[in-house]
Design a protein around this motif. Structure first.
Motif, PDB file in Angstrom:
ATOM      1  N   ASP A  85       0.810  -1.220   0.000  1.00 15.87           N
ATOM      2  CA  ASP A  85       0.000   0.000   0.000  1.00 15.87           C
ATOM      3  C   ASP A  85       0.844   1.270   0.000  1.00 15.87           C
ATOM      4  N   ILE A  86       2.153   1.138  -0.119  1.00 15.23           N
ATOM      5  CA  ILE A  86       3.031   2.305  -0.013  1.00 15.23           C
ATOM      6  C   ILE A  86       2.791   3.281  -1.160  1.00 15.23           C
ATOM      7  N   VAL A  87       2.646   2.764  -2.381  1.00 13.56           N
ATOM      8  CA  VAL A  87       2.459   3.638  -3.549  1.00 13.56           C
ATOM      9  C   VAL A  87       1.198   4.475  -3.397  1.00 13.56           C
ATOM     10  N   GLU A  88       0.112   3.837  -2.986  1.00  8.59           N
ATOM     11  CA  GLU A  88      -1.150   4.569  -2.849  1.00  8.59           C
ATOM     12  C   GLU A  88      -1.072   5.600  -1.728  1.00  8.59           C
ATOM     13  N   LEU A  89      -0.452   5.245  -0.614  1.00  5.89           N
ATOM     14  CA  LEU A  89      -0.348   6.178   0.505  1.00  5.89           C
ATOM     15  C   LEU A  89       0.503   7.392   0.144  1.00  5.89           C
ATOM     16  N   ILE A  90       1.614   7.155  -0.535  1.00  5.71           N
ATOM     17  CA  ILE A  90       2.485   8.269  -0.911  1.00  5.71           C
ATOM     18  C   ILE A  90       1.820   9.139  -1.972  1.00  5.71           C
ATOM     19  N   SER A  91       1.075   8.511  -2.884  1.00  4.24           N
ATOM     20  CA  SER A  91       0.360   9.287  -3.899  1.00  4.24           C
ATOM     21  C   SER A  91      -0.714  10.157  -3.264  1.00  4.24           C
ATOM     22  N   THR A  92      -1.419   9.610  -2.278  1.00  3.35           N
ATOM     23  CA  THR A  92      -2.424  10.400  -1.556  1.00  3.35           C
ATOM     24  C   THR A  92      -1.772  11.555  -0.814  1.00  3.35           C
ATOM     25  N   ARG A  93      -0.643  11.286  -0.187  1.00  5.08           N
ATOM     26  CA  ARG A  93       0.074  12.349   0.520  1.00  5.08           C
ATOM     27  C   ARG A  93       0.512  13.451  -0.448  1.00  5.08           C
ATOM     28  N   ARG A  94       0.953  13.046  -1.634  1.00  2.67           N
ATOM     29  CA  ARG A  94       1.373  14.036  -2.631  1.00  2.67           C
ATOM     30  C   ARG A  94       0.195  14.911  -3.068  1.00  2.67           C
ATOM     31  N   GLU A  95      -0.974  14.293  -3.235  1.00  2.00           N
ATOM     32  CA  GLU A  95      -2.160  15.062  -3.620  1.00  2.00           C
ATOM     33  C   GLU A  95      -2.530  16.080  -2.544  1.00  2.00           C
ATOM     34  N   HIS A  96      -2.511  15.645  -1.288  1.00  2.00           N
ATOM     35  CA  HIS A  96      -2.835  16.564  -0.193  1.00  2.00           C
ATOM     36  C   HIS A  96      -1.805  17.692  -0.096  1.00  2.00           C
ATOM     37  N   ARG A  97      -0.541  17.349  -0.271  1.00  2.00           N
ATOM     38  CA  ARG A  97       0.511  18.366  -0.199  1.00  2.00           C
ATOM     39  C   ARG A  97       0.357  19.387  -1.326  1.00  2.00           C
ATOM     40  N   HIS A  98       0.053  18.897  -2.512  1.00  2.00           N
ATOM     41  CA  HIS A  98      -0.129  19.796  -3.657  1.00  2.00           C
ATOM     42  C   HIS A  98      -1.314  20.740  -3.420  1.00  2.00           C
ATOM     43  N   ALA A  99      -2.417  20.189  -2.902  1.00  5.14           N
ATOM     44  CA  ALA A  99      -3.594  21.023  -2.640  1.00  5.14           C
ATOM     45  C   ALA A  99      -3.322  22.030  -1.532  1.00  5.14           C
ATOM     46  N   ARG A 100      -2.614  21.601  -0.500  1.00  5.35           N
ATOM     47  CA  ARG A 100      -2.322  22.500   0.620  1.00  5.35           C
ATOM     48  C   ARG A 100      -1.427  23.655   0.177  1.00  5.35           C
ATOM     49  N   ARG A 101      -0.403  23.347  -0.588  1.00  5.54           N
ATOM     50  CA  ARG A 101       0.505  24.408  -1.033  1.00  5.54           C
ATOM     51  C   ARG A 101      -0.174  25.327  -2.050  1.00  5.54           C
ATOM     52  N   ASN A 102      -1.096  24.773  -2.805  1.00  6.12           N
ATOM     53  CA  ASN A 102      -1.830  25.607  -3.755  1.00  6.12           C
ATOM     54  C   ASN A 102      -2.730  26.595  -3.022  1.00  6.12           C
ATOM     55  N   ARG A 103      -3.226  26.181  -1.838  1.00  2.00           N
ATOM     56  CA  ARG A 103      -4.081  27.072  -1.052  1.00  2.00           C
ATOM     57  C   ARG A 103      -3.269  28.109  -0.285  1.00  2.00           C
ATOM     58  N   LYS A 104      -2.173  27.672   0.317  1.00  2.00           N
ATOM     59  CA  LYS A 104      -1.483  28.517   1.291  1.00  2.00           C
ATOM     60  C   LYS A 104      -0.244  29.220   0.742  1.00  2.00           C
ATOM     61  N   THR A 105       0.420  28.629  -0.238  1.00  2.48           N
ATOM     62  CA  THR A 105       1.679  29.227  -0.721  1.00  2.48           C
ATOM     63  C   THR A 105       1.688  29.317  -2.244  1.00  2.48           C
ATOM     64  N   ARG A 106       0.566  29.693  -2.820  1.00  3.78           N
ATOM     65  CA  ARG A 106       0.472  29.696  -4.283  1.00  3.78           C
ATOM     66  C   ARG A 106       1.350  30.767  -4.928  1.00  3.78           C
ATOM     67  N   HIS A 107       1.776  31.771  -4.159  1.00  4.64           N
ATOM     68  CA  HIS A 107       2.624  32.821  -4.727  1.00  4.64           C
ATOM     69  C   HIS A 107       4.110  32.515  -4.574  1.00  4.64           C
ATOM     70  N   ARG A 108       4.417  31.436  -3.866  1.00  6.57           N
ATOM     71  CA  ARG A 108       5.822  31.111  -3.642  1.00  6.57           C
ATOM     72  C   ARG A 108       6.451  30.532  -4.907  1.00  6.57           C
ATOM     73  N   LYS A 109       7.692  30.859  -5.123  1.00  7.33           N
ATOM     74  CA  LYS A 109       8.404  30.338  -6.285  1.00  7.33           C
ATOM     75  C   LYS A 109       8.571  28.820  -6.149  1.00  7.33           C
ATOM     76  N   PRO A 110       8.312  28.061  -7.218  1.00  6.37           N
ATOM     77  CA  PRO A 110       8.440  26.595  -7.136  1.00  6.37           C
ATOM     78  C   PRO A 110       9.843  26.168  -6.723  1.00  6.37           C
ATOM     79  N   ARG A 111       9.896  25.122  -5.880  1.00  4.05           N
ATOM     80  CA  ARG A 111      11.191  24.635  -5.404  1.00  4.05           C
ATOM     81  C   ARG A 111      11.295  23.125  -5.611  1.00  4.05           C
ATOM     82  N   PHE A 112      10.777  22.661  -6.740  1.00  2.00           N
ATOM     83  CA  PHE A 112      10.725  21.221  -6.969  1.00  2.00           C
ATOM     84  C   PHE A 112      12.041  20.657  -7.498  1.00  2.00           C
ATOM     85  N   ASP A 113      12.958  21.533  -7.921  1.00  2.15           N
ATOM     86  CA  ASP A 113      14.171  21.050  -8.578  1.00  2.15           C
ATOM     87  C   ASP A 113      15.418  21.290  -7.731  1.00  2.15           C
TER      88      ASP A 113
END
Length: 424
Positions: A85-113
Motif C-alpha cells: 500500500d506504499i504507492v497509494e499512501l504516498i500518492s495520496t500524501r502528494r495530492e494533499h501536499r499539492h492542494a495544501r501548497r496551492n491554497r497557502k503558498t500559491r505565490h511562492r516560487k516553485p522549489r521542486f528542482d
C-alpha cells in the motif's frame, strides 16, 4: 519446536524436549522471551555447540519464503506477506501536499528542482520491501545459529516478455518509437476508435482513459484505453460500464522490483554476514521437481537452502508486515461548519491496540478493528473472520502488537500434507 538463546544472547540449537523446557521454566533456569516462535533464554552458563545451518531466502515483491535447515531436519520455515500500500499512501500524501501548497503558498516560487538523491537511493515502496527482506533474515539469525545464507534472485528481460522476437538494436526502439507522446501511441494502437461503443455514439472527439487510477496505475500504455468523449463522461458519471474485455494489460511491477533490489539485498546481506551466496530460479525449480515437492514460498526456500530432503513437521510461521502509524491527522473531506474530522484512532481502546494478538474461545487471533463502544473485529492473519462485533470483555490479550505480526500453522492431522496448514 522450541528455540533457545544462551545466557549471553547467542542463539543455540533448538529443542523438541518439551518436558525439559517446561521443568526449566518452572524451576527458574530459563525464561520465555517470545511466544511466536516460542523462544526461551537460558539463565545459566552452557556450551555453545551448534550444527551447520543453511538459511534459504526466496526473495519476492509480495511474499518472502524462509527456510533454515540442517542436512536432516527443517528447523524453521516462514512465509512473509509484504506491504503493498506504499504507492497509494504516498500518492495520496502528494495530492494533499499539492492542494495544501496551492491554497497557502500559491505565490511562492516553485522549489521542486532543488533536491538531490544520494547514491543507492531507492523509491520508498521498493526500499520498504528490500528492508523487510533484511529484517526477516535478522529475525532468523536471532533464534538460530545460521552458518550460511543463500538468496534466490532473478532478472527479467521486460522487453523480451513483451516481444519474444526482439533482438539487437530493436532493444533501443520501444513500442512508442516515432510517436510524439503516449497519447498519440494509444490512439494509433486502438485505431482511433472508441473501445467502448466502437464509434456508435458518432462522437468524433477522442479521449485517453486510465483503466486503473492514475494515482496507482500510472501513465503506461497498458493502463490506457481510447474512449470517445461521450462514453468517457458517461463512465465517470456512473451511467455506463466498460466492456468486460477492457482490462489493464500485463503489469511488470514485480519484475521491475526484482531487477532493482536483487543486488541491493545481496550487498546489504554481505555487509552484515560473511557467508552469503546467490542462486537462481531455474535451479530452485529443478530441485523442487526432482524431489516432488509442492510449489510454495517456504518450500522453494527449503530447496534454496540446498537441503530439499530435510524432514519437516509441517510447521510454518506466517508473518505479515503491518502499518505502524497513520500520519494523516485529519480526513481529507471537511464536515459542515468547517470542522475537520480526525483520521487517527486512539492509541488504545479499552486497553487494546490494533493488531494485538488475543485469544477467543481458545483460538489465537488478532484485533483488526476497534470501536469505542467496545465491539472489536477479530480475524486471523489471512483475514478469516472470527467475530466482527465481539465485546472486548470476551477476549484476552496474549501479545502486544509488533511491526510483524506472526501466526503459527501446523498440519491438520498427523501424516497430513505439510502444505495444508491450520492456525493454532
Amino acid at each position: 519446536m522450541v528455540y533457545v538463546i544462551s545466557k549471553d544472547g547467542h542463539p543455540l540449537m533448538p529443542t523438541m524436549r518439551y518436558g525439559k523446557v517446561r521443568r526449566m521454566l518452572k524451576s527458574g533456569l530459563a525464561k520465555v522471551i517470545s511466544r511466536c516462535p516460542f523462544t526461551i533464554q537460558l539463565l545459566y552458563e552452557t556450551t555453545d555447540i551448534t550444527q551447520d545451518i543453511s538459511l534459504g531466502v526466496d526473495a519476492g515483491s509480495k511474499d518472502i519464503g524462509l527456510s533454515a535447515t540442517t542436512n536432516l531436519k527443517v528447523l524453521f520455515e516462514a512465509k512473509v506477506i509484504l506491504r503493498n500500500d506504499i504507492v497509494e499512501l504516498i500518492s495520496t500524501r502528494r495530492e494533499h501536499r499539492h492542494a495544501r501548497r496551492n491554497r497557502k503558498t500559491r505565490h511562492r516560487k516553485p522549489r521542486f528542482d532543488n533536491r538531490t538523491r544520494h547514491e543507492g537511493w531507492l523509491a520508498p515502496s521498493v526500499r520498504q520491501k528490500a528492508e523487510s527482506h533484511i529484517t526477516m533474515v535478522q529475525k532468523a539469525h536471532k533464534i538460530l545459529p545460521v552458518s550460511h545464507i543463500k538468496v534466490e534472485t532473478a532478472s527479467f528481460d521486460i522487453q523480451k516478455i513483451k516481444n519474444p522476437n526482439i533482438s539487437g538494436t530493436n532493444y533501443q526502439n520501444g513500442e512508442q518509437t516515432d510517436f510524439w507522446n503516449v497519447r498519440e501511441y494509444v490512439l494509433w494502437r486502438d485505431g482511433h476508435v472508441c473501445q467502448c461503443c466502437k464509434g456508435k455514439s458518432k462522437d468524433k472527439i477522442l479521449n485517453v482513459h486510465h483503466i486503473e487510477s492514475r494515482k496507482t496505475g500510472g501513465d503506461s500504455p497498458n493502463n490506457l484505453i481510447t474512449l470517445c468523449e461521450y462514453c468517457h463522461k458517461q463512465y465517470h458519471l456512473g451511467k455506463i460500464k466498460l466492456p468486460k474485455t477492457i482490462h489493464r494489460g500485463m503489469s511488470f511491477r514485480d519484475a521491475a522490483f526484482m531487477g532493482i533490489t536483487r543486488w541491493a539485498i545481496y550487498e546489504k546481506l554481505k555487509e552484515l554476514y560473511s557467508d552469503v551466496n546467490l542462486t537462481y530460479g531455474y535451479i530452485t525449480k529443478n530441485t523442487r521437481i526432482e524431489n516432488s515437492l509442492p510449489k510454495d514460498h517456504h518450500i522453494d526456500a527449503r530447496c534454496i537452502s540446498s537441503n530439499p530432503k530435510a524432514e519437516s513437521d509441517g510447521t510454518v510461521y506466517f508473518y505479515k508486515k503491518v502499518r505502524c502509524h497513520n500520519r494523516q491527522i485529519h480526513k481529507s473531506t471537511i464536515n459542515k461548519g468547517g470542522i475537520r474530522k480526525r483520521n487517527q484512532a486512539p492509541y488504545e481502546v479499552h486497553g487494546f491496540r490494533l493488531y494485538d494478538k488475543v485469544t477467543v474461545n481458545s483460538v489465537e487471533a488478532f484485533v483488526f478493528g476497534r470501536r469505542l463502544d467496545g465491539r472489536f473485529a477479530i480475524r486471523m492473519l489471512d483475514g478469516t473472520k472470527i467475530n466482527e462485533q465481539l465485546s472486548y470483555k470476551k477476549i484476552k490479550l496474549l501479545e502486544m502488537r509488533k511491526n510483524y505480526i506472526c501466526e503459527r500453522r501446523t498440519p491438520l492431522l498427523i501424516g497430513a500434507s505439510p502444505d495444508v496448514p491450520v492456525a493454532i
